[in-house]
Design a protein around this motif. Structure first.
Motif, PDB file in Angstrom:
ATOM      1  N   ARG A 237       0.816  -1.215   0.000  1.00  0.00           N
ATOM      2  CA  ARG A 237       0.000   0.000   0.000  1.00  0.00           C
ATOM      3  C   ARG A 237       0.853   1.269   0.000  1.00  0.00           C
ATOM      4  NH1 ARG A 237      -1.549   1.139   4.910  1.00  0.00           N
ATOM      5  NH2 ARG A 237      -2.093  -1.051   5.224  1.00  0.00           N
ATOM      6  N   ASP A 238       1.889   1.305   0.853  1.00  0.00           N
ATOM      7  CA  ASP A 238       2.631   2.551   1.064  1.00  0.00           C
ATOM      8  C   ASP A 238       4.062   2.509   0.539  1.00  0.00           C
ATOM      9  OD1 ASP A 238       0.342   3.410   2.421  1.00  0.00           O
ATOM     10  OD2 ASP A 238       1.075   2.611   4.329  1.00  0.00           O
ATOM     11  N   GLY A 239       4.422   1.404  -0.106  1.00  0.00           N
ATOM     12  CA  GLY A 239       5.769   1.315  -0.644  1.00  0.00           C
ATOM     13  C   GLY A 239       6.781   0.944   0.424  1.00  0.00           C
ATOM     14  N   LEU A 240       7.990   0.689  -0.036  1.00  0.00           N
ATOM     15  CA  LEU A 240       9.045   0.267   0.884  1.00  0.00           C
ATOM     16  C   LEU A 240       9.357   1.362   1.897  1.00  0.00           C
ATOM     17  CD1 LEU A 240      10.781  -2.140   1.445  1.00  0.00           C
ATOM     18  CD2 LEU A 240      12.475  -1.270  -0.160  1.00  0.00           C
ATOM     19  N   ALA A 241       9.267   2.611   1.446  1.00  0.00           N
ATOM     20  CA  ALA A 241       9.561   3.735   2.351  1.00  0.00           C
ATOM     21  C   ALA A 241       8.537   3.806   3.481  1.00  0.00           C
ATOM     22  CB  ALA A 241       9.589   5.048   1.578  1.00  0.00           C
ATOM     23  N   GLY A 242       7.326   3.352   3.214  1.00  0.00           N
ATOM     24  CA  GLY A 242       6.276   3.397   4.234  1.00  0.00           C
ATOM     25  C   GLY A 242       6.301   2.225   5.184  1.00  0.00           C
ATOM     26  N   LEU A 243       7.201   1.287   4.916  1.00  0.00           N
ATOM     27  CA  LEU A 243       7.288   0.104   5.774  1.00  0.00           C
ATOM     28  C   LEU A 243       8.128   0.410   7.010  1.00  0.00           C
ATOM     29  CD1 LEU A 243       6.713  -3.026   5.975  1.00  0.00           C
ATOM     30  CD2 LEU A 243       9.001  -3.323   5.032  1.00  0.00           C
ATOM     31  N   SER A 244       7.482   0.507   8.151  1.00  0.00           N
ATOM     32  CA  SER A 244       8.205   0.745   9.400  1.00  0.00           C
ATOM     33  C   SER A 244       7.577  -0.122  10.494  1.00  0.00           C
ATOM     34  CB  SER A 244       8.133   2.215   9.793  1.00  0.00           C
ATOM     35  OG  SER A 244       6.821   2.550  10.198  1.00  0.00           O
ATOM     36  N   MET A 245       8.316  -0.313  11.555  1.00  0.00           N
ATOM     37  CA  MET A 245       7.798  -1.102  12.668  1.00  0.00           C
ATOM     38  C   MET A 245       6.504  -0.473  13.176  1.00  0.00           C
ATOM     39  SD  MET A 245      10.035  -3.479  12.741  1.00  0.00           S
ATOM     40  CE  MET A 245      10.019  -4.410  14.273  1.00  0.00           C
ATOM     41  N   ARG A 246       6.508   0.841  13.254  1.00  0.00           N
ATOM     42  CA  ARG A 246       5.306   1.540  13.710  1.00  0.00           C
ATOM     43  C   ARG A 246       4.120   1.258  12.793  1.00  0.00           C
ATOM     44  NH1 ARG A 246       9.446   4.869  15.761  1.00  0.00           N
ATOM     45  NH2 ARG A 246       8.829   6.228  17.471  1.00  0.00           N
ATOM     46  N   ALA A 247       4.349   1.341  11.482  1.00  0.00           N
ATOM     47  CA  ALA A 247       3.248   1.158  10.533  1.00  0.00           C
ATOM     48  C   ALA A 247       2.702  -0.263  10.605  1.00  0.00           C
ATOM     49  CB  ALA A 247       3.723   1.479   9.119  1.00  0.00           C
ATOM     50  N   VAL A 248       3.591  -1.234  10.721  1.00  0.00           N
ATOM     51  CA  VAL A 248       3.146  -2.625  10.773  1.00  0.00           C
ATOM     52  C   VAL A 248       2.360  -2.881  12.056  1.00  0.00           C
ATOM     53  CG1 VAL A 248       3.904  -5.020  10.852  1.00  0.00           C
ATOM     54  CG2 VAL A 248       5.036  -3.410   9.313  1.00  0.00           C
ATOM     55  N   ALA A 249       2.854  -2.332  13.158  1.00  0.00           N
ATOM     56  CA  ALA A 249       2.146  -2.500  14.424  1.00  0.00           C
ATOM     57  C   ALA A 249       0.744  -1.900  14.341  1.00  0.00           C
ATOM     58  CB  ALA A 249       2.939  -1.841  15.550  1.00  0.00           C
ATOM     59  N   LYS A 250       0.663  -0.733  13.757  1.00  0.00           N
ATOM     60  CA  LYS A 250      -0.645  -0.089  13.599  1.00  0.00           C
ATOM     61  C   LYS A 250      -1.559  -0.958  12.725  1.00  0.00           C
ATOM     62  CE  LYS A 250      -0.964   4.306  13.640  1.00  0.00           C
ATOM     63  NZ  LYS A 250      -0.770   5.748  13.359  1.00  0.00           N
ATOM     64  N   GLU A 251      -0.976  -1.506  11.661  1.00  0.00           N
ATOM     65  CA  GLU A 251      -1.748  -2.387  10.771  1.00  0.00           C
ATOM     66  C   GLU A 251      -2.322  -3.572  11.545  1.00  0.00           C
ATOM     67  OE1 GLU A 251      -2.115  -1.821   7.503  1.00  0.00           O
ATOM     68  OE2 GLU A 251      -3.100  -3.690   6.911  1.00  0.00           O
ATOM     69  N   LEU A 252      -1.590  -4.026  12.548  1.00  0.00           N
ATOM     70  CA  LEU A 252      -2.036  -5.181  13.340  1.00  0.00           C
ATOM     71  C   LEU A 252      -2.895  -4.741  14.525  1.00  0.00           C
ATOM     72  CD1 LEU A 252       1.307  -7.176  13.380  1.00  0.00           C
ATOM     73  CD2 LEU A 252      -0.835  -7.949  12.347  1.00  0.00           C
ATOM     74  N   GLY A 253      -3.009  -3.442  14.710  1.00  0.00           N
ATOM     75  CA  GLY A 253      -3.795  -2.960  15.843  1.00  0.00           C
ATOM     76  C   GLY A 253      -3.098  -3.127  17.180  1.00  0.00           C
ATOM     77  N   MET A 254      -1.767  -3.200  17.155  1.00  0.00           N
ATOM     78  CA  MET A 254      -1.031  -3.307  18.415  1.00  0.00           C
ATOM     79  C   MET A 254      -0.145  -2.074  18.603  1.00  0.00           C
ATOM     80  SD  MET A 254       1.106  -6.776  17.486  1.00  0.00           S
ATOM     81  CE  MET A 254       0.466  -7.986  18.601  1.00  0.00           C
ATOM     82  N   SER A 255       0.451  -1.988  19.753  1.00  0.00           N
ATOM     83  CA  SER A 255       1.455  -0.955  19.966  1.00  0.00           C
ATOM     84  C   SER A 255       2.746  -1.374  19.253  1.00  0.00           C
ATOM     85  CB  SER A 255       1.734  -0.779  21.452  1.00  0.00           C
ATOM     86  OG  SER A 255       2.586  -1.813  21.895  1.00  0.00           O
ATOM     87  N   THR A 256       3.584  -0.396  18.998  1.00  0.00           N
ATOM     88  CA  THR A 256       4.829  -0.679  18.283  1.00  0.00           C
ATOM     89  C   THR A 256       5.624  -1.789  18.956  1.00  0.00           C
ATOM     90  OG1 THR A 256       4.932   1.635  17.629  1.00  0.00           O
ATOM     91  CG2 THR A 256       6.932   0.334  17.378  1.00  0.00           C
ATOM     92  N   MET A 257       5.779  -1.682  20.270  1.00  0.00           N
ATOM     93  CA  MET A 257       6.659  -2.624  20.957  1.00  0.00           C
ATOM     94  C   MET A 257       6.093  -4.030  21.054  1.00  0.00           C
ATOM     95  SD  MET A 257       9.250  -0.979  21.175  1.00  0.00           S
ATOM     96  CE  MET A 257      10.233  -2.229  21.965  1.00  0.00           C
ATOM     97  N   ALA A 258       4.788  -4.152  20.939  1.00  0.00           N
ATOM     98  CA  ALA A 258       4.185  -5.487  20.969  1.00  0.00           C
ATOM     99  C   ALA A 258       4.676  -6.316  19.793  1.00  0.00           C
ATOM    100  CB  ALA A 258       2.666  -5.380  20.948  1.00  0.00           C
ATOM    101  N   LEU A 259       4.960  -5.621  18.693  1.00  0.00           N
ATOM    102  CA  LEU A 259       5.456  -6.305  17.495  1.00  0.00           C
ATOM    103  C   LEU A 259       6.735  -7.076  17.783  1.00  0.00           C
ATOM    104  CD1 LEU A 259       5.058  -6.729  14.485  1.00  0.00           C
ATOM    105  CD2 LEU A 259       6.077  -4.496  14.082  1.00  0.00           C
ATOM    106  N   TYR A 260       7.520  -6.552  18.734  1.00  0.00           N
ATOM    107  CA  TYR A 260       8.810  -7.178  19.046  1.00  0.00           C
ATOM    108  C   TYR A 260       8.657  -8.493  19.805  1.00  0.00           C
ATOM    109  CZ  TYR A 260      11.400  -3.187  17.272  1.00  0.00           C
ATOM    110  OH  TYR A 260      11.939  -2.229  16.451  1.00  0.00           O
ATOM    111  N   ARG A 261       7.434  -8.829  20.194  1.00  0.00           N
ATOM    112  CA  ARG A 261       7.207 -10.161  20.770  1.00  0.00           C
ATOM    113  C   ARG A 261       7.193 -11.225  19.678  1.00  0.00           C
ATOM    114  NH1 ARG A 261       8.028 -10.373  26.212  1.00  0.00           N
ATOM    115  NH2 ARG A 261       7.574  -8.293  26.991  1.00  0.00           N
ATOM    116  N   TYR A 262       7.034 -10.794  18.437  1.00  0.00           N
ATOM    117  CA  TYR A 262       6.916 -11.741  17.326  1.00  0.00           C
ATOM    118  C   TYR A 262       8.123 -11.736  16.412  1.00  0.00           C
ATOM    119  CZ  TYR A 262       2.134 -11.995  18.882  1.00  0.00           C
ATOM    120  OH  TYR A 262       1.028 -12.188  19.652  1.00  0.00           O
TER     121      TYR A 262
END
Lengths: 203, 203
Positions: free
Chosen positions: A22-47
């Motif tokens: 959707r947002d290109g490689l530049a739009g790919l960030s830990m924050r963006a992915v976490a938001k996509e999953l509906g979690m906080s940024t740091m929750a992503l680091y559990r996975y």
DNA sequence: ATCGTAAGCGTATGCCGTACACCTACAGGA
DNA sequence: TCCTGTAGGTGTACGGCATACGCTTACGAT
């Protein structure tokens, strides 16, 4: 005993891929992915250990979508061509992450399965041992190189137009070649180079 | 009338390249390049619009170092091979910036001169028009792909070892191929694939 | 009902690119 | 010689990035 995981790594990878699509490689960030999953940024680091591992998962996912079942019987060159086209199509569906494949293709299960099928076809054609190793690497080099080229200024794109209008006295051959290149589509370009390589690989 | 510039863009590019060579692509930042030049970070922006332009200058510099004079007389395949090897050698000297070449090669003067010489050789061999366009793109795809592969896990590196130890019942062909691949050096690999492509390009 | 484990979160740190306002060195004209 | 306009050079600040660390909390097993 502890709280169960609510996500699989595949789901994480799928969310990351959706962001990249959707947002290109530049739009790919830990924050963006976490938001996509509906979690906080740091929750992503559990996975995922870090961004690098996440990128690996994305590549695994895309490469895993490539059909690696042996192509229908026929001349070996045609069968290898089918494999190359399958890889190209899978990556074309997620053009943004193509650069990631160069760094993370290594050891990905999908990539291994693709190589296995290709070396199988080569072996049936009598190409084995050192020749097979060189042939496989040459195919990977061509396919990955061509795909990147394709997504960084197609042969018939604005870049070619610019070359066609170069000073004819400094770049005569390039200017003339670019004139002819204008009428060549991406498919013809990819398949043309590939069939040349395959012709040469048959020694 | 105004204060004169104390640096040329070439000097800026050279400083950036030095940083990349020393600290890798990850260490290449506007701050690091400015420090390399002994200026403040923002002074760098008097010479360069943004990071993207700086990357372009680096690529121009490296590609500009490629010898694009016509190679000595001989069979056309050998002459094209010389051109490919020159490009590979130039990039091998600055392996860190190889990924940048994929995004910034487009329109770089060095890249154009290289293409001009190669298409000239092809024309002398009777390869012109559409065939020349496809041949040139195939060569670029192979060369850039192979160079990236080479700097992201060589054929005889740890990656190959890992493949050679794969479960033989799931990846029989890959395991066997990797065994043979262990003894292949990067030069043999690069030249082997290249000569296959060149054989095929002669139709 | 309780308890240990790991899921999930908030905060903070130190990078990054770069916008903006400011000061300053210098070449040309007076 | 001094003056002045232009552009070179700088310091500060902002928003975004990956991620270390410690807290709270949900949950399955007891």
């Amino acid at each position: 005993m502890p709280r169960p995981r609510s996500l699989t790594q595949d789901q994480v990878a799928a969310a990351a891929l959706a962001v990249a699509d959707r947002d290109g490689l530049a739009g790919l960030s830990m924050r963006a992915v976490a938001k996509e999953l509906g979690m906080s940024t740091m929750a992503l680091y559990r996975y995922v250990r870090d961004r690098d591992e996440l990128e690996g998962l994305i590549v695994d996912l895309v490469l895993g979508e490539v059909d690696t079942s042996p192509p229908p019987d026929g001349p070996w060159r045609e069968r290898v061509e089918v494999m190359a086209v399958r890889m190209r199509d899978a990556l074309a569906a997620h053009a943004a992450i193509v650069p990631l494949t160069m760094t993370h293709r290594h050891g990905s299960p999908g990539s291994l399965r693709w190589g296995e099928t290709v070396t199988g076809i080569l072996a049936q054609a009598g190409i084995e041992g050192r020749a097979a190793a060189i042939a496989l690497r040459a195919l990977i080099a061509y396919v990955t190189g061509a795909i990147q080229l394709e997504h960084l200024g197609a042969l018939s794109g604005t870049g070619t137009d610019a070359i066609a209008e170069l000073p004819g006295d400094v770049f005569p051959n390039m200017a003339k070649t670019a004139q002819h290149a204008r009428g060549i589509g991406p498919d013809e370009e990819f398949l043309g180079g590939l069939s040349a390589l395959l012709r040469g690989l048959g020694s």
